[in-house]
Scaffold this motif. Structure first.
Motif, PDB file in Angstrom:
ATOM      1  N   ILE A 276       1.131  -1.308  -0.098  1.00 42.45           N
ATOM      2  CA  ILE A 276      -0.024  -0.076  -0.129  1.00 42.45           C
ATOM      3  C   ILE A 276       0.939   1.156   0.053  1.00 42.45           C
ATOM      4  O   ILE A 276       1.974   1.253   0.939  1.00 42.45           O
ATOM      5  CB  ILE A 276      -0.768  -0.015   1.291  1.00 42.45           C
ATOM      6  CG1 ILE A 276      -1.841  -1.191   1.341  1.00 42.45           C
ATOM      7  CG2 ILE A 276      -1.679   1.305   1.397  1.00 42.45           C
ATOM      8  CD1 ILE A 276      -2.667  -1.436   2.519  1.00 42.45           C
TER       9      ILE A 276
ATOM     10  N   TYR B 195       1.682   5.459   0.188  1.00 42.45           N
ATOM     11  CA  TYR B 195       1.202   6.626   1.025  1.00 42.45           C
ATOM     12  C   TYR B 195       1.969   7.814   0.675  1.00 42.45           C
ATOM     13  O   TYR B 195       3.200   7.860   0.537  1.00 42.45           O
ATOM     14  CB  TYR B 195       1.451   6.256   2.500  1.00 42.45           C
ATOM     15  CG  TYR B 195       1.080   7.482   3.412  1.00 42.45           C
ATOM     16  CD1 TYR B 195      -0.227   7.976   3.750  1.00 42.45           C
ATOM     17  CD2 TYR B 195       2.304   8.142   4.006  1.00 42.45           C
ATOM     18  CE1 TYR B 195      -0.336   8.980   4.661  1.00 42.45           C
ATOM     19  CE2 TYR B 195       2.036   9.217   4.721  1.00 42.45           C
ATOM     20  CZ  TYR B 195       0.879   9.624   5.049  1.00 42.45           C
ATOM     21  OH  TYR B 195       0.540  10.716   5.849  1.00 42.45           O
ATOM     22  N   TYR B 196       1.287   9.054   0.439  1.00 38.33           N
ATOM     23  CA  TYR B 196       1.814   9.984  -0.035  1.00 38.33           C
ATOM     24  C   TYR B 196       1.474  11.193   0.952  1.00 38.33           C
ATOM     25  O   TYR B 196       0.152  11.546   1.118  1.00 38.33           O
ATOM     26  CB  TYR B 196       1.688  10.751  -1.473  1.00 38.33           C
ATOM     27  CG  TYR B 196       2.122   9.650  -2.329  1.00 38.33           C
ATOM     28  CD1 TYR B 196       3.600   9.919  -2.867  1.00 38.33           C
ATOM     29  CD2 TYR B 196       1.401   8.647  -3.069  1.00 38.33           C
ATOM     30  CE1 TYR B 196       4.213   9.258  -3.618  1.00 38.33           C
ATOM     31  CE2 TYR B 196       2.022   7.981  -4.145  1.00 38.33           C
ATOM     32  CZ  TYR B 196       3.181   8.177  -4.378  1.00 38.33           C
ATOM     33  OH  TYR B 196       3.911   7.189  -5.411  1.00 38.33           O
ATOM     34  N   PRO B 197       2.347  11.732   1.905  1.00 41.93           N
ATOM     35  CA  PRO B 197       1.680  12.799   2.839  1.00 41.93           C
ATOM     36  C   PRO B 197       0.968  13.872   2.246  1.00 41.93           C
ATOM     37  O   PRO B 197       1.581  14.366   1.028  1.00 41.93           O
ATOM     38  CB  PRO B 197       3.124  13.141   3.642  1.00 41.93           C
ATOM     39  CG  PRO B 197       4.118  12.713   2.918  1.00 41.93           C
ATOM     40  CD  PRO B 197       3.739  11.573   1.750  1.00 41.93           C
TER      41      PRO B 197
ATOM     42  N   ILE C 257      -1.951   2.221  10.609  1.00 40.39           N
ATOM     43  CA  ILE C 257      -3.062   1.470   9.757  1.00 40.39           C
ATOM     44  C   ILE C 257      -4.051   0.958  10.604  1.00 40.39           C
ATOM     45  O   ILE C 257      -3.965  -0.125  11.485  1.00 40.39           O
ATOM     46  CB  ILE C 257      -2.359   0.707   8.828  1.00 40.39           C
ATOM     47  CG1 ILE C 257      -1.224   1.473   8.123  1.00 40.39           C
ATOM     48  CG2 ILE C 257      -3.248   0.018   8.087  1.00 40.39           C
ATOM     49  CD1 ILE C 257      -0.469   0.620   6.986  1.00 40.39           C
TER      50      ILE C 257
ATOM     51  N   VAL D 245       3.321   6.351  11.176  1.00 37.30           N
ATOM     52  CA  VAL D 245       1.976   5.932  10.432  1.00 37.30           C
ATOM     53  C   VAL D 245       1.437   4.923  11.156  1.00 37.30           C
ATOM     54  O   VAL D 245       1.904   4.074  11.629  1.00 37.30           O
ATOM     55  CB  VAL D 245       2.257   5.477   9.023  1.00 37.30           C
ATOM     56  CG1 VAL D 245       1.346   4.862   8.285  1.00 37.30           C
ATOM     57  CG2 VAL D 245       3.092   6.471   8.370  1.00 37.30           C
TER      58      VAL D 245
END
Length: 147
Positions: A111, A113-115, A129, A127
């Protein structure tokens, strides 16, 4: 530049006698690399599950507390990377440990993720989840380094 996962498999008792980096530098490098760390942790058959560092091991280079801190640092690096520690108490358990790690890697999903805001400060960002499905085990990196 190259797509794919980075994985480090460490086969060790966790006792360091010759490293050029201290455990804090190793932890920082582990965060930066974004590699999954799997530690096949070797124990003596006589003291399976109890590491020399936990028994107060000392050497000419280190006292008991730095040894203990080092083992805890390796545990932390493994956990934060999303990897696993596999305890091995005899040589016959090493091959099955590698097989279990390979099986786990085959069953993973990736998966991205881009902040929303990139700080570029080189610090560690946590982070979390969460899933709402029963019977699902989530193992993931505990954060990332924003470069």
């Amino acid at each position: 530049e190259r797509q794919g996962r980075r994985v480090v498999v460490l086969l060790s008792d966790g006792i360091d006698t010759h490293s050029a980096l201290d455990i804090n530098a190793v932890l920082h490098k582990a965060h930066e690399s974004q590699a999954l760390i799997y530690w096949i942790r070797l124990f003596d058959a006589d003291s399976c599950g109890e590491s020399p560092a936990e028994k107060g091991m000392v050497s000419a280079w280190r006292q008991a507390i730095p040894f203990r801190d080092q083992v805890r640092g390796l545990e932390r690096a493994t956990r934060e990377s999303g990897g696993t520690i596999v305890q091995v108490c005899s040589p016959s358990q090493i091959a099955p440990a590698f097989s279990a790690i390979l099986q786990e890697l085959r069953e993973q999903y990736a998966i991205g993720y881009y902040p929303n805001v990139r700080k570029g400060d080189g610090s560690w960002h946590k982070v979390r989840i969460k899933v709402s499905r029963d019977g699902v085990e989530v193992k993931a990196r505990e954060g990332y380094v924003d470069d």
